[in-house]
Scaffold this motif. Sequence first.
Motif, PDB file in Angstrom:
ATOM      1  N   SER A 154     -28.406   3.673  22.716  1.00 14.55           N
ATOM      2  CA  SER A 154     -29.282   4.501  23.552  1.00 14.55           C
ATOM      3  C   SER A 154     -30.459   5.007  22.723  1.00 14.55           C
ATOM      4  O   SER A 154     -30.305   5.382  21.560  1.00 14.55           O
ATOM      5  CB  SER A 154     -28.507   5.684  24.130  1.00 14.55           C
ATOM      6  OG  SER A 154     -27.561   5.242  25.058  1.00 14.55           O
ATOM      7  N   GLY A 155     -31.635   4.985  23.343  1.00 13.33           N
ATOM      8  CA  GLY A 155     -32.853   5.385  22.647  1.00 13.33           C
ATOM      9  C   GLY A 155     -33.645   4.219  22.110  1.00 13.33           C
ATOM     10  O   GLY A 155     -34.794   4.388  21.686  1.00 13.33           O
ATOM     11  N   SER A 156     -33.054   3.003  22.142  1.00  9.58           N
ATOM     12  CA  SER A 156     -33.754   1.810  21.651  1.00  9.58           C
ATOM     13  C   SER A 156     -34.891   1.425  22.593  1.00  9.58           C
ATOM     14  O   SER A 156     -34.764   1.536  23.816  1.00  9.58           O
ATOM     15  CB  SER A 156     -32.788   0.630  21.531  1.00  9.58           C
ATOM     16  OG  SER A 156     -31.715   0.910  20.669  1.00  9.58           O
ATOM     17  N   ILE A 157     -35.990   0.966  22.018  1.00  7.97           N
ATOM     18  CA  ILE A 157     -37.078   0.397  22.815  1.00  7.97           C
ATOM     19  C   ILE A 157     -36.674  -1.020  23.198  1.00  7.97           C
ATOM     20  O   ILE A 157     -36.240  -1.801  22.342  1.00  7.97           O
ATOM     21  CB  ILE A 157     -38.401   0.383  22.031  1.00  7.97           C
ATOM     22  CG1 ILE A 157     -38.802   1.803  21.610  1.00  7.97           C
ATOM     23  CG2 ILE A 157     -39.511  -0.260  22.867  1.00  7.97           C
ATOM     24  CD1 ILE A 157     -39.107   2.723  22.767  1.00  7.97           C
ATOM     25  N   ILE A 158     -36.793  -1.376  24.460  1.00  8.74           N
ATOM     26  CA  ILE A 158     -36.333  -2.683  24.926  1.00  8.74           C
ATOM     27  C   ILE A 158     -37.502  -3.548  25.369  1.00  8.74           C
ATOM     28  O   ILE A 158     -38.602  -3.062  25.646  1.00  8.74           O
ATOM     29  CB  ILE A 158     -35.315  -2.546  26.067  1.00  8.74           C
ATOM     30  CG1 ILE A 158     -35.925  -1.843  27.283  1.00  8.74           C
ATOM     31  CG2 ILE A 158     -34.082  -1.788  25.584  1.00  8.74           C
ATOM     32  CD1 ILE A 158     -35.015  -1.806  28.486  1.00  8.74           C
ATOM     33  N   LEU A 200     -46.406  -1.453  33.398  1.00 11.57           N
ATOM     34  CA  LEU A 200     -46.246  -0.096  32.892  1.00 11.57           C
ATOM     35  C   LEU A 200     -46.290  -0.075  31.365  1.00 11.57           C
ATOM     36  O   LEU A 200     -46.915   0.799  30.753  1.00 11.57           O
ATOM     37  CB  LEU A 200     -44.927   0.491  33.377  1.00 11.57           C
ATOM     38  CG  LEU A 200     -44.949   1.429  34.585  1.00 11.57           C
ATOM     39  CD1 LEU A 200     -43.552   1.946  34.876  1.00 11.57           C
ATOM     40  CD2 LEU A 200     -45.916   2.583  34.401  1.00 11.57           C
ATOM     41  N   LYS A 201     -45.601  -1.035  30.754  1.00 12.38           N
ATOM     42  CA  LYS A 201     -45.584  -1.095  29.296  1.00 12.38           C
ATOM     43  C   LYS A 201     -46.994  -1.302  28.752  1.00 12.38           C
ATOM     44  O   LYS A 201     -47.409  -0.657  27.778  1.00 12.38           O
ATOM     45  CB  LYS A 201     -44.675  -2.225  28.830  1.00 12.38           C
ATOM     46  CG  LYS A 201     -44.649  -2.395  27.310  1.00 12.38           C
ATOM     47  CD  LYS A 201     -43.861  -3.622  26.896  1.00 12.38           C
ATOM     48  CE  LYS A 201     -43.943  -3.827  25.385  1.00 12.38           C
ATOM     49  NZ  LYS A 201     -43.227  -5.061  24.963  1.00 12.38           N
ATOM     50  N   PRO A 206     -43.691   2.451  27.235  1.00  9.09           N
ATOM     51  CA  PRO A 206     -42.599   1.575  26.790  1.00  9.09           C
ATOM     52  C   PRO A 206     -41.269   1.997  27.409  1.00  9.09           C
ATOM     53  O   PRO A 206     -41.075   3.163  27.785  1.00  9.09           O
ATOM     54  CB  PRO A 206     -42.590   1.761  25.271  1.00  9.09           C
ATOM     55  CG  PRO A 206     -43.192   3.111  25.051  1.00  9.09           C
ATOM     56  CD  PRO A 206     -44.225   3.281  26.129  1.00  9.09           C
ATOM     57  N   ALA A 207     -40.356   1.042  27.511  1.00  9.12           N
ATOM     58  CA  ALA A 207     -39.059   1.290  28.144  1.00  9.12           C
ATOM     59  C   ALA A 207     -37.996   1.589  27.100  1.00  9.12           C
ATOM     60  O   ALA A 207     -37.949   0.975  26.043  1.00  9.12           O
ATOM     61  CB  ALA A 207     -38.650   0.079  28.975  1.00  9.12           C
ATOM     62  N   VAL A 208     -37.125   2.543  27.437  1.00  7.29           N
ATOM     63  CA  VAL A 208     -36.065   3.004  26.533  1.00  7.29           C
ATOM     64  C   VAL A 208     -34.710   2.695  27.169  1.00  7.29           C
ATOM     65  O   VAL A 208     -34.530   2.805  28.383  1.00  7.29           O
ATOM     66  CB  VAL A 208     -36.210   4.520  26.269  1.00  7.29           C
ATOM     67  CG1 VAL A 208     -35.005   5.068  25.520  1.00  7.29           C
ATOM     68  CG2 VAL A 208     -37.495   4.790  25.496  1.00  7.29           C
TER      69      VAL A 208
END
Length: 318
Positions: A154-158, A200-201, A206-208
């Motif tokens: 959790s918290g990683s940028i994907i 969006l990115k 960025p997505a988390v």
Amino acid sequence: MSNALDTKTKTIDVCVVTYRRLHLLKKLLLSLDRQIKHNLFSYQVIVVDNDRQRTAKTVVERFEPKNCSIRYVVEPEKNIALARNRALNLCAADYIATIDDDETADECWLLNFFNAAVQYRADVLFGRVEPVFEAKTPEYMKKCPIFNCERLPSGSIIGIESYNTGNAYFKRGAIENESLRFDPRFGQTGGEDTHFFDQLKQKGYPAVWCDEAVVFHYYPPERARLRWILQRTFRLGNNAIYIMGDEHWLLTQSSQRFKQMACLIESIAKTVVKMFKCFLFKTDGQNNTSQVLNHLLIIAVRMGELLSLFNYRYREYR
């Protein structure tokens, strides 16, 4: 990402697009009504019926929520992007969550997203999707990559491979600031969700990953079959250049297009050779079947990409 902790987020709109999945929709609504809130937020469920016959209306009208409010609307044109936009246009909450009509949500789904958005100062988050199969589904099919998402801390940028509306949570202000909606060009091909979140990115959101936000995706027997997974994988490959916005460049630059074609044909040929080696040098039955299946998926993706260079688009949602 947000510059400060947003502890004032109090409302969430949960968007559901449905099309003739009445029994599954009822299960989904039950799971959404059981969300644990700890008095941190309130939420409503917005159901958009993409069937002009209004087949989901009775299910929604008969459902009596105890923990949330629910709203039902119809998007008569059969276009999944337009249906998703219909939901977005009705949203007024601080955050928006999306889930598919063949899924159910863990009781802490929204709570975990809510907490993760604050903890990681994230405007866009995605969570884990656990597959659910019928008992007789073969093990090699259950392990197929198309049914299993990669798990990250959790918290990683994907990356773009994880972008989907099956389990997403994002700040409404982000899409309103950018006037962003789902592209109707993907309304019958699919891929509208990947394209949406990629946009969006690119605009600085960025997505988390939130591994604790879990939903369960039911795959009926007709989807746990080779034909369906090859069609779905072919579509993913076929949509790739359109999602990335490369279609104009590739389809107009002949030299680049032929170079890409050659690379894809070479990749397909190499994968076919690897697949036949699996038949010639059989090992464990399950492992061998899984390897052959993985090679077939690669071939399907590459074939989809190859045919897109001839301007062919596969329409899954006709």
